[in-house]
Design a protein around this motif. Structure first.
Motif, PDB file in Angstrom:
ATOM      1  N   LYS A 173      16.504  -6.697 -16.280  1.00  0.00           N
ATOM      2  CA  LYS A 173      16.027  -6.090 -17.503  1.00  0.00           C
ATOM      3  C   LYS A 173      14.472  -6.344 -17.642  1.00  0.00           C
ATOM      4  O   LYS A 173      13.781  -5.504 -18.165  1.00  0.00           O
ATOM      5  N   PHE A 174      14.366  -7.545 -17.481  1.00  0.00           N
ATOM      6  CA  PHE A 174      12.867  -8.031 -17.621  1.00  0.00           C
ATOM      7  C   PHE A 174      11.767  -7.733 -16.659  1.00  0.00           C
ATOM      8  O   PHE A 174      10.552  -7.861 -16.798  1.00  0.00           O
ATOM      9  N   CYS A 175      12.049  -7.111 -15.478  1.00  0.00           N
ATOM     10  CA  CYS A 175      11.257  -6.907 -14.452  1.00  0.00           C
ATOM     11  C   CYS A 175      11.090  -5.543 -14.070  1.00  0.00           C
ATOM     12  O   CYS A 175      12.048  -4.834 -13.765  1.00  0.00           O
ATOM     13  N   ILE A 176      10.130  -5.331 -13.532  1.00  0.00           N
ATOM     14  CA  ILE A 176       9.562  -3.930 -13.274  1.00  0.00           C
ATOM     15  C   ILE A 176       9.142  -3.830 -11.726  1.00  0.00           C
ATOM     16  O   ILE A 176       8.637  -2.711 -11.111  1.00  0.00           O
ATOM     17  N   ILE A 177       9.348  -5.063 -10.920  1.00  0.00           N
ATOM     18  CA  ILE A 177       8.914  -5.017  -9.627  1.00  0.00           C
ATOM     19  C   ILE A 177       9.621  -4.117  -8.744  1.00  0.00           C
ATOM     20  O   ILE A 177       8.960  -3.256  -7.727  1.00  0.00           O
ATOM     21  N   PRO A 178      10.819  -3.768  -8.974  1.00  0.00           N
ATOM     22  CA  PRO A 178      11.684  -2.532  -8.115  1.00  0.00           C
ATOM     23  C   PRO A 178      10.707  -1.236  -8.322  1.00  0.00           C
ATOM     24  O   PRO A 178      10.783  -0.368  -7.592  1.00  0.00           O
ATOM     25  N   ASP A 179      10.330  -1.040  -9.481  1.00  0.00           N
ATOM     26  CA  ASP A 179       9.480   0.053 -10.124  1.00  0.00           C
ATOM     27  C   ASP A 179       8.188   0.223  -9.358  1.00  0.00           C
ATOM     28  O   ASP A 179       7.519   1.391  -8.909  1.00  0.00           O
ATOM     29  N   MET A 180       7.599  -0.691  -9.044  1.00  0.00           N
ATOM     30  CA  MET A 180       6.271  -0.955  -8.389  1.00  0.00           C
ATOM     31  C   MET A 180       6.405  -0.943  -6.945  1.00  0.00           C
ATOM     32  O   MET A 180       5.323  -0.411  -6.360  1.00  0.00           O
ATOM     33  N   ARG A 181       7.390  -1.804  -6.410  1.00  0.00           N
ATOM     34  CA  ARG A 181       7.336  -2.307  -5.056  1.00  0.00           C
ATOM     35  C   ARG A 181       8.484  -1.482  -4.209  1.00  0.00           C
ATOM     36  O   ARG A 181       8.411  -1.621  -3.174  1.00  0.00           O
ATOM     37  N   GLY A 182       9.243  -0.747  -5.149  1.00  0.00           N
ATOM     38  CA  GLY A 182      10.418  -0.110  -4.341  1.00  0.00           C
ATOM     39  C   GLY A 182      11.582  -0.952  -4.132  1.00  0.00           C
ATOM     40  O   GLY A 182      11.654  -2.326  -4.356  1.00  0.00           O
ATOM     41  N   ARG A 183      12.424  -0.319  -3.494  1.00  0.00           N
ATOM     42  CA  ARG A 183      13.959  -0.928  -2.932  1.00  0.00           C
ATOM     43  C   ARG A 183      13.471  -2.047  -1.899  1.00  0.00           C
ATOM     44  O   ARG A 183      12.520  -1.792  -1.097  1.00  0.00           O
ATOM     45  N   LEU A 184      14.504  -2.749  -1.654  1.00  0.00           N
ATOM     46  CA  LEU A 184      14.476  -3.756  -0.405  1.00  0.00           C
ATOM     47  C   LEU A 184      14.254  -3.122   0.957  1.00  0.00           C
ATOM     48  O   LEU A 184      14.800  -2.202   1.327  1.00  0.00           O
ATOM     49  N   VAL A 185      13.043  -3.445   1.603  1.00  0.00           N
ATOM     50  CA  VAL A 185      12.795  -2.964   2.798  1.00  0.00           C
ATOM     51  C   VAL A 185      12.445  -4.159   3.872  1.00  0.00           C
ATOM     52  O   VAL A 185      11.486  -4.803   3.619  1.00  0.00           O
ATOM     53  N   SER A 186      13.367  -4.557   4.773  1.00  0.00           N
ATOM     54  CA  SER A 186      13.222  -5.722   5.558  1.00  0.00           C
ATOM     55  C   SER A 186      12.551  -5.544   6.861  1.00  0.00           C
ATOM     56  O   SER A 186      12.717  -4.416   7.452  1.00  0.00           O
ATOM     57  N   ARG A 187      11.660  -6.492   7.234  1.00  0.00           N
ATOM     58  CA  ARG A 187      10.873  -6.318   8.481  1.00  0.00           C
ATOM     59  C   ARG A 187      11.857  -6.654   9.622  1.00  0.00           C
ATOM     60  O   ARG A 187      12.673  -7.535   9.375  1.00  0.00           O
ATOM     61  N   PRO A 188      11.757  -6.049  11.005  1.00  0.00           N
ATOM     62  CA  PRO A 188      12.636  -6.257  11.936  1.00  0.00           C
ATOM     63  C   PRO A 188      12.317  -8.088  12.064  1.00  0.00           C
ATOM     64  O   PRO A 188      11.366  -8.578  12.182  1.00  0.00           O
TER      65      PRO A 188
END
Length: 457
Positions: A173-188
């Motif tokens: 609730k204190f974080c807006i990182i998912p709003d700024m950087r989106g959902r998890l996207v892993s590199r191969p």
């Protein structure tokens, strides 16, 4: 005696290191990189692309045809710092391109600084390059402008950050990182390992693995295997450990499956170091935070990790004064610290962030109470750190040499110390044959609150 103040912010990346001269007539770009090491990696990728197109990189405003400011937008104080940096770049250079996390709020930036040339969001590399091309057209010389095999790095040659994923699936609730950087996207996994191989071949002695949630690496791609490498943090840690460099894991959520990584530390494949953002200890506070680890028995997990790897170093960050935090909840945290005995600790006083769900929670804590709790927390953390370091006097430690000053004093780090955020070990005698980036053995002969002193063995 201490070199690291107790309010040291653990979310800040190292200072930029730019010193390559430009050839006559070469278009030149400056870079200001704010925020965490993940943002520093973004800056490195942007500069690598620009170098490949024939741009030179300026270490100051005056020598640049335009300046890129890579911003941070995690806290309101970080937003203010970013606006200040943009204003300084405009005043000193006048031609400024803004990118990074705060770039997700372009109206906020242009409202304060309408003269910026362009605003792009986090990890929007192509848009940044387009903005640079519009402001300063490229003029490459194919016989001179050759890109180093390892790309452009903004850290010393002997260590490098290795970003394994973008974004985050959690909704704290204190974080807006998912709003700024989106959902998890892993590199191969094969791409991460290949990058690590190239870094080690170019002289890197320490790989610092970073992401928003290192434990979740590969979950979004179902832990896919490609070219002999599986996208799972256990497999990736083993693959990286086989390269022969120090491997340090950052931002590891305290899930029970973290226990699978600890045997790799006991084996020596990965450094016995875990950077785990606990944020708090009281179950009710963690629930109000909506932390994914709210139900985890963290003290039991810590005991299990130490049973497997007695030498493990635990670093974490905490928030005090979160909305609804009572004196009893805070005292629970202090008592938990006595039990957990964490080696490295950073702490923030809670502050509202625009767009965060925690802003609407009841029971906001008064500023003077937050300050008082922060003081008590850091006093506790400092006393634990001092006792743990005192116990190392007389021990032998492997250290990596970060710097040797004009007086011959070597600034080093043990396996328990990440660059810029943890302590140092200093050697003040017999350093004339040492080289930066070298790994040597030292006997510890003095300890302070955050740092050690020793002599070469």
């Amino acid at each position: 005696m201490s070199q690291n103040p107790p309010d040291l912010r653990p979310d800040l990346a190292p200072r930029l290191r730019l010193d390559a001269p430009a050839r006559p007539g070469q278009p030149t770009i400056g870079m200001v990189s704010l925020g965490c090491p993940k943002a520093l990696v973004d800056s490195e990728r942007i500069l690598t692309r620009l170098r490949a197109e024939g741009y030179a990189i300026s270490p100051d405003y005056g020598g640049a045809d335009a300046v890129i400011v890579n911003t941070c937008g995690f806290l309101d104080s970080a937003k203010a710092e970013s606006l200040e940096a943009i204003g300084e770049a405009l005043a000193e250079n006048g031609r400024v391109i803004v990118t990074g996390c705060l770039g997700a709020e372009p109206d906020y930036i242009t409202g304060a600084h309408p003269k910026v040339l362009a605003v792009t969001g986090p990890h929007q590399y192509e848009q940044v390059l387009d903005a640079v091309h519009a402001a300063v057209p490229p003029s490459p010389d194919p016989f001179i402008d050759l890109l180093p095999a390892s790309g452009v790095t903004l850290t010393p040659r002997h260590y490098s950050y290795l970003k394994i994923s973008e974004g985050c699936n959690h909704r704290c609730k204190f974080c807006i990182i998912p709003d700024m950087r989106g959902r998890l996207v892993s590199r191969p996994a094969h791409a991460v390992v290949r990058e690590a191989e190239k870094l080690v071949q170019s002289g890197v002695k320490e790989l610092l693995v970073i992401s928003q949630d290192t434990s979740a690496y590969g979950a979004d791609i179902r832990f896919a295997e490609d070219r002999g490498h599986r996208a799972h943090i256990d497999d990736l840690a083993r693959d990286l450990g086989a390269l022969g460099a120090w491997v340090r894991l950052h931002y590891v959520y305290p899930y029970p499956r973290v226990r699978n990584l600890v045997p790799l530390m006991a084996e020596g494949l990965v450094l016995p170091y875990l950077d785990i953002p606990f944020q708090h200890a009281h179950p009710e506070t963690l629930k109000r935070m909506a932390r994914p680890s709210a139900q985890t028995e963290t003290l039991a997990e810590i005991a299990a990790w130490r049973e497997i790897c007695p030498d493990i170093t635990l670093r974490s960050t905490f928030i005090v004064g979160y909305p609804g935090e009572t004196e009893a909840e805070f005292q629970f945290l202090l008592d938990w610290m006595d039990e957990a005995q964490l080696d490295r600790v950073g702490c923030f006083q809670y502050e509202d962030v625009s767009g965060a769900r925690s802003n609407a929670l009841p029971g906001h804590v008064a500023p003077e109470v937050k300050q008082e709790r922060w003081d008590r927390f850091m006093e506790k953390a400092q006393s634990i750190s001092e006792a743990k370091l005192a116990a190392k006097v007389g021990s032998l430690q492997q250290v990596i040499v970060d710097d040797i000053d004009a007086d011959g004093i070597a600034t080093c780090r043990t396996k328990a110390d990440a660059p810029e955020i943890d302590g140092n070990l200093f050697i003040d005698e017999g350093t004339n044959r040492l080289q930066v980036g070298e790994i040597v053995t030292v006997e510890v002969d003095e300890a302070g609150e955050y740092d050690l002193w020793g002599r070469l063995v």
